[in-house]
Motif scaffolding. Structure first.
Motif, mmCIF file in Angstrom:
data_model
loop_
_atom_site.group_PDB
_atom_site.id
_atom_site.type_symbol
_atom_site.label_atom_id
_atom_site.label_comp_id
_atom_site.label_asym_id
_atom_site.label_seq_id
_atom_site.Cartn_x
_atom_site.Cartn_y
_atom_site.Cartn_z
ATOM 1 N N ARG A 154 -5.826 -53.389 29.335
ATOM 2 C CA ARG A 154 -6.118 -54.392 30.142
ATOM 3 C C ARG A 154 -6.816 -55.892 29.602
ATOM 4 O O ARG A 154 -6.445 -56.776 29.878
ATOM 5 C CB ARG A 154 -7.525 -54.155 30.985
ATOM 6 C CG ARG A 154 -8.114 -54.940 31.960
ATOM 7 C CD ARG A 154 -9.388 -54.304 32.434
ATOM 8 N NE ARG A 154 -9.787 -55.353 33.456
ATOM 9 C CZ ARG A 154 -10.892 -55.192 34.338
ATOM 10 N NH1 ARG A 154 -11.541 -53.993 34.397
ATOM 11 N NH2 ARG A 154 -11.270 -55.962 34.994
ATOM 12 N N TRP A 155 -7.442 -55.511 28.385
ATOM 13 C CA TRP A 155 -8.120 -56.672 27.518
ATOM 14 C C TRP A 155 -7.378 -57.059 26.345
ATOM 15 O O TRP A 155 -7.781 -58.269 25.844
ATOM 16 C CB TRP A 155 -9.470 -56.203 27.303
ATOM 17 C CG TRP A 155 -10.506 -55.881 28.440
ATOM 18 C CD1 TRP A 155 -10.727 -54.803 28.940
ATOM 19 C CD2 TRP A 155 -10.830 -56.904 29.336
ATOM 20 N NE1 TRP A 155 -11.609 -54.839 29.826
ATOM 21 C CE2 TRP A 155 -11.602 -56.246 30.310
ATOM 22 C CE3 TRP A 155 -10.813 -58.457 29.554
ATOM 23 C CZ2 TRP A 155 -12.163 -56.782 31.403
ATOM 24 C CZ3 TRP A 155 -11.324 -59.058 31.007
ATOM 25 C CH2 TRP A 155 -12.086 -58.253 31.530
ATOM 26 N N ALA A 158 -2.571 -57.088 27.993
ATOM 27 C CA ALA A 158 -2.268 -57.849 29.506
ATOM 28 C C ALA A 158 -2.320 -59.327 29.087
ATOM 29 O O ALA A 158 -1.168 -60.131 29.299
ATOM 30 C CB ALA A 158 -2.905 -57.415 30.455
ATOM 31 N N PRO A 159 -2.990 -59.818 28.332
ATOM 32 C CA PRO A 159 -3.328 -61.125 27.708
ATOM 33 C C PRO A 159 -2.403 -61.383 27.000
ATOM 34 O O PRO A 159 -1.500 -62.476 27.132
ATOM 35 C CB PRO A 159 -4.890 -61.173 27.112
ATOM 36 C CG PRO A 159 -5.568 -60.335 27.714
ATOM 37 C CD PRO A 159 -4.755 -58.985 28.165
ATOM 38 N N CYS A 160 -2.086 -60.508 25.789
ATOM 39 C CA CYS A 160 -0.823 -60.739 25.076
ATOM 40 C C CYS A 160 0.142 -61.017 25.882
ATOM 41 O O CYS A 160 1.352 -61.671 25.286
ATOM 42 C CB CYS A 160 -0.713 -59.830 23.809
ATOM 43 S SG CYS A 160 -2.212 -59.960 22.835
ATOM 44 N N MET A 162 0.986 -61.850 28.667
ATOM 45 C CA MET A 162 0.966 -63.135 29.419
ATOM 46 C C MET A 162 1.308 -64.422 28.531
ATOM 47 O O MET A 162 2.005 -65.226 28.701
ATOM 48 C CB MET A 162 -0.188 -63.359 30.311
ATOM 49 C CG MET A 162 -0.609 -62.420 31.331
ATOM 50 S SD MET A 162 0.748 -62.541 32.601
ATOM 51 C CE MET A 162 0.469 -64.332 33.237
ATOM 52 N N LEU A 163 0.737 -64.250 27.302
ATOM 53 C CA LEU A 163 1.080 -65.255 26.420
ATOM 54 C C LEU A 163 2.593 -65.250 26.141
ATOM 55 O O LEU A 163 3.068 -66.414 25.847
ATOM 56 C CB LEU A 163 0.240 -65.217 25.134
ATOM 57 C CG LEU A 163 0.586 -66.077 23.823
ATOM 58 C CD1 LEU A 163 0.297 -67.428 24.104
ATOM 59 C CD2 LEU A 163 -0.047 -65.430 22.602
#
Length: 176
Positions: A154-155, A158-160, A162-163
């Motif tokens: 999740r933390w 997921a952000p990586c 998206m990047l």
């Protein structure tokens, strides 16, 4: 600390976002090594180095100056890796520095000595949302380990992801 698997998310995302010509396989491999290398300080625990020592776990090797020094040394290898030295420095700096920053978002430990050797004060980020990983690798296959991996998905992942996706999309829209 986060698991070694999740520290790999940052260099992998950078490689996708920037493209294989910018981050060739050799540079990606070195960036992945740099992303997990700061945890070499965990060996000190078995050698008797106290956790809160400047060279203890989450000490100097998790700092931003260490990340810059490692990136500088790695950038010297850029021509052999088929990469531009400035690009290599940036990719290696972000990959290495991300280790301490990810660990600073965990909910355990003593914090990260982000500015060592200039200051040995340890910091956490205001968002301590990542479950701290157990030291024993076998514990990753327990209920706690699954909770840690779910938290990292999740933390971190997921952000990586998206990047990586945004970088890839921008490259596609601009036609490289």
């Amino acid at each position: 600390m986060a698991t070694p698997f999740s520290h790999l998310a940052v260099p992998l995302a950078l490689a996708v976002a920037l493209d294989p010509d910018t981050v060739p396989p050799g540079l990606l491999a070195l960036a992945m090594i740099c992303a997990v290398l700061p945890d070499v300080d965990a060996l000190g625990l078995w050698l008797g180095v106290p956790y809160d020592h400047p060279f203890g776990h989450r000490g100097f090797t998790h700092s931003l100056p260490f990340a810059a020094a490692l990136a500088g040394a790695g950038a010297l290898l850029a021509p052999a890796l088929g990469a531009d030295p400035l690009t290599a420095f940036g990719v290696l700096l972000v990959s290495t520095a991300s280790h301490g920053l990810i660990d600073a978002m965990t909910n355990g430990g003593l914090g990260i000595a982000l500015f060592s050797p200039f200051s040995h004060r340890r910091y956490f980020l205001p968002w301590r949302v990542i479950e701290v990983s157990p030291f024993r690798p076998s514990a990753l296959f327990s209920r706690l380990g699954l909770r840690v991996l779910r938290s990292e998905l999740r933390w971190v992942w997921a952000p990586c992801g998206m990047l990586a996706l945004v970088g890839w999309a921008v490259r596609e829209l601009l036609g490289r």
